[in-house]
Design a protein around this motif. Structure first.
Motif, PDB file in Angstrom:
ATOM      1  N   GLU A   1     -37.383  39.983   9.669  1.00  0.00           N
ATOM      2  CA  GLU A   1     -38.378  39.963  10.742  1.00  0.00           C
ATOM      3  C   GLU A   1     -38.565  38.537  11.262  1.00  0.00           C
ATOM      4  O   GLU A   1     -38.752  37.596  10.486  1.00  0.00           O
ATOM      5  CB  GLU A   1     -39.712  40.508  10.212  1.00  0.00           C
ATOM      6  CG  GLU A   1     -40.762  40.677  11.296  1.00  0.00           C
ATOM      7  CD  GLU A   1     -42.028  41.340  10.780  1.00  0.00           C
ATOM      8  OE1 GLU A   1     -43.025  41.386  11.534  1.00  0.00           O
ATOM      9  OE2 GLU A   1     -42.028  41.806   9.625  1.00  0.00           O
ATOM     10  N   GLY A   2     -38.475  38.412  12.583  1.00  0.00           N
ATOM     11  CA  GLY A   2     -38.646  37.116  13.214  1.00  0.00           C
ATOM     12  C   GLY A   2     -37.415  36.240  13.211  1.00  0.00           C
ATOM     13  O   GLY A   2     -37.458  35.104  13.717  1.00  0.00           O
ATOM     14  N   ALA A   3     -36.299  36.721  12.675  1.00  0.00           N
ATOM     15  CA  ALA A   3     -35.080  35.909  12.624  1.00  0.00           C
ATOM     16  C   ALA A   3     -34.503  35.714  14.024  1.00  0.00           C
ATOM     17  O   ALA A   3     -34.674  36.561  14.911  1.00  0.00           O
ATOM     18  CB  ALA A   3     -34.043  36.583  11.725  1.00  0.00           C
ATOM     19  N   ASP A   4     -33.839  34.589  14.225  1.00  0.00           N
ATOM     20  CA  ASP A   4     -33.197  34.264  15.505  1.00  0.00           C
ATOM     21  C   ASP A   4     -31.847  34.975  15.566  1.00  0.00           C
ATOM     22  O   ASP A   4     -30.848  34.504  15.020  1.00  0.00           O
ATOM     23  CB  ASP A   4     -33.025  32.753  15.617  1.00  0.00           C
ATOM     24  CG  ASP A   4     -32.510  32.316  16.988  1.00  0.00           C
ATOM     25  OD1 ASP A   4     -31.892  33.148  17.684  1.00  0.00           O
ATOM     26  OD2 ASP A   4     -32.691  31.131  17.336  1.00  0.00           O
ATOM     27  N   LYS A   5     -31.812  36.136  16.219  1.00  0.00           N
ATOM     28  CA  LYS A   5     -30.603  36.953  16.248  1.00  0.00           C
ATOM     29  C   LYS A   5     -29.455  36.263  16.990  1.00  0.00           C
ATOM     30  O   LYS A   5     -28.292  36.388  16.598  1.00  0.00           O
ATOM     31  CB  LYS A   5     -30.899  38.314  16.874  1.00  0.00           C
ATOM     32  CG  LYS A   5     -31.837  39.173  16.030  1.00  0.00           C
ATOM     33  CD  LYS A   5     -32.095  40.529  16.684  1.00  0.00           C
ATOM     34  CE  LYS A   5     -33.027  41.373  15.824  1.00  0.00           C
ATOM     35  NZ  LYS A   5     -33.328  42.681  16.464  1.00  0.00           N
ATOM     36  N   ALA A   6     -29.781  35.537  18.045  1.00  0.00           N
ATOM     37  CA  ALA A   6     -28.735  34.824  18.785  1.00  0.00           C
ATOM     38  C   ALA A   6     -28.072  33.773  17.892  1.00  0.00           C
ATOM     39  O   ALA A   6     -26.845  33.594  17.921  1.00  0.00           O
ATOM     40  CB  ALA A   6     -29.315  34.178  20.038  1.00  0.00           C
TER      41      ALA A   6
END
Length: 327
Positions: A206-211
């Motif tokens: 949760e909240g991780a920078d997917k890009a």
């Protein structure tokens, strides 16, 4: 009965146990683990689980010890070590390091008067046999190996180590156009990128920078940077539903010319479609454990590979049955 021991009780260890269950000429004697034996529950009733440090006391009770550790750090150390005590089989699959692994195991086995077999499985293993057969029969030709569609355990683990990744599964996929070009007999020159693509399914925290995660995956050297890679972000429910399996497979294809003027084009193709990579790999390990026991009784010593084994030695059937039923 060939008495079998297992070192390591993960996916491979459980697979060996299952394969031995259906081998009427084999008996599982003990399972050895680095964990507390009291915490390891196996499926076979009456078979003890033993700490691996106590394996030496079993050296006269086991005909073939099957090593079920990983190729990165376990087998380079374990196989030479246990080759001093037992006839052993492993599934070492780091192709580039096979020569040095062979040398280490060969020296240990010869010094102990034992026989060992390394790099048993489907690649290296069954695919190796097919590359040798095809290369020998069609010397004027070219061999191609494709893997997948299937799960790469090493690549999946590499993705899971990225910050922000909760879980991940990576699939290696042959490029259809490359497969068809090879099957046509045209012997194309193909780059790494042209032969396979990679597809990754990621459960992000949760909240991780997917890009950022996607960029780290696609630019990872030795794993993804040389391939066209697609990254999908999914939730844990979809991951558990659709990506819990261990299916794999692949193809070995050789195209070559025959005839006085090389006028005939021939294509040899061998393929595998595996419902479970570890369950199939361990079935191969058990068949070669049978062969190893026979070779030891005939006086073989030192290290061997699948290339050294007569096909008849793999089967529980007699020579007469093989000639009647399978020849």
């Amino acid at each position: 009965m060939t008495k079998i021991g297992i070192i390591g009780y993960g996916n491979l260890g459980r697979g060996v146990e299952s394969a031995v269950k259906y081998a009427p000429d084999m008996e599982l004697v003990a399972v050895f683990t680095r964990r507390d034996p009291a915490t390891v529950k196996i499926q076979t009733a009456g078979v003890p689980v033993v700490n691996v440090n106590d394996a030496a006391s079993w050296k006269d009770k086991i005909d073939v010890m099957i090593l079920c550790g990983g190729s990165a750090t376990d087998l380079p150390k374990q196989t030479p070590e246990f080759a001093k005590l037992f006839n052993v089989v492993d599934s070492f699959d780091t192709h580039a390091n096979i020569p040095q692994h062979f040398a280490a195991v060969d020296a240990a086995a010869k010094a102990a008067g034992k026989v060992s077999m390394i790099s048993v499985g489907w690649d290296p293993g069954l695919f190796s046999l097919n590359r040798v057969y095809a290369d020998s029969i069609l010397p004027d030709g070219k061999t191609y190996t494709f893997w997948g569609k299937g799960v790469s355990q090493g690549h999946s683990d590499a993705v899971r180590r990225i910050a922000g990744v909760k879980n991940a599964k990576q699939y290696t996929i042959p490029v259809d156009a490359a497969l068809e070009a090879v099957r046509s007999g045209s012997n194309p020159e193909l780059s790494t990128r042209q032969k396979h693509t990679r597809e990754v399914f990621v459960v992000a925290a949760e909240g991780a920078d997917k890009a950022k995660i996607e960029n780290e995956i696609k630019t990872m050297p030795n794993y993804f940077s040389d391939y066209d890679t697609t990254v999908h972000f999914i939730d844990e429910e979809e991951f558990a539903k659709n990506h819990s399996g261990m299916a794999h497979g692949g193809f070995v294809i050789r195209s070559g010319k025959t005839g006085w003027d090389k006028e005939f084009t021939n294509v040899i193709e061998y393929s595998l479609k595996l419902g479970s990579n570890p369950a199939f790999t361990t079935s191969v390990l058990v068949a070669y454990a049978r062969a190893l026991a026979r070779m030891y009784k005939e006086g073989a010593r030192g290290c061997k590979t699948v290339l050294d084994v007569p096909p008849a030695y793999l089967s529980e059937k007699s020579d007469e049955e093989l000639r009647k039923d399978l020849l």
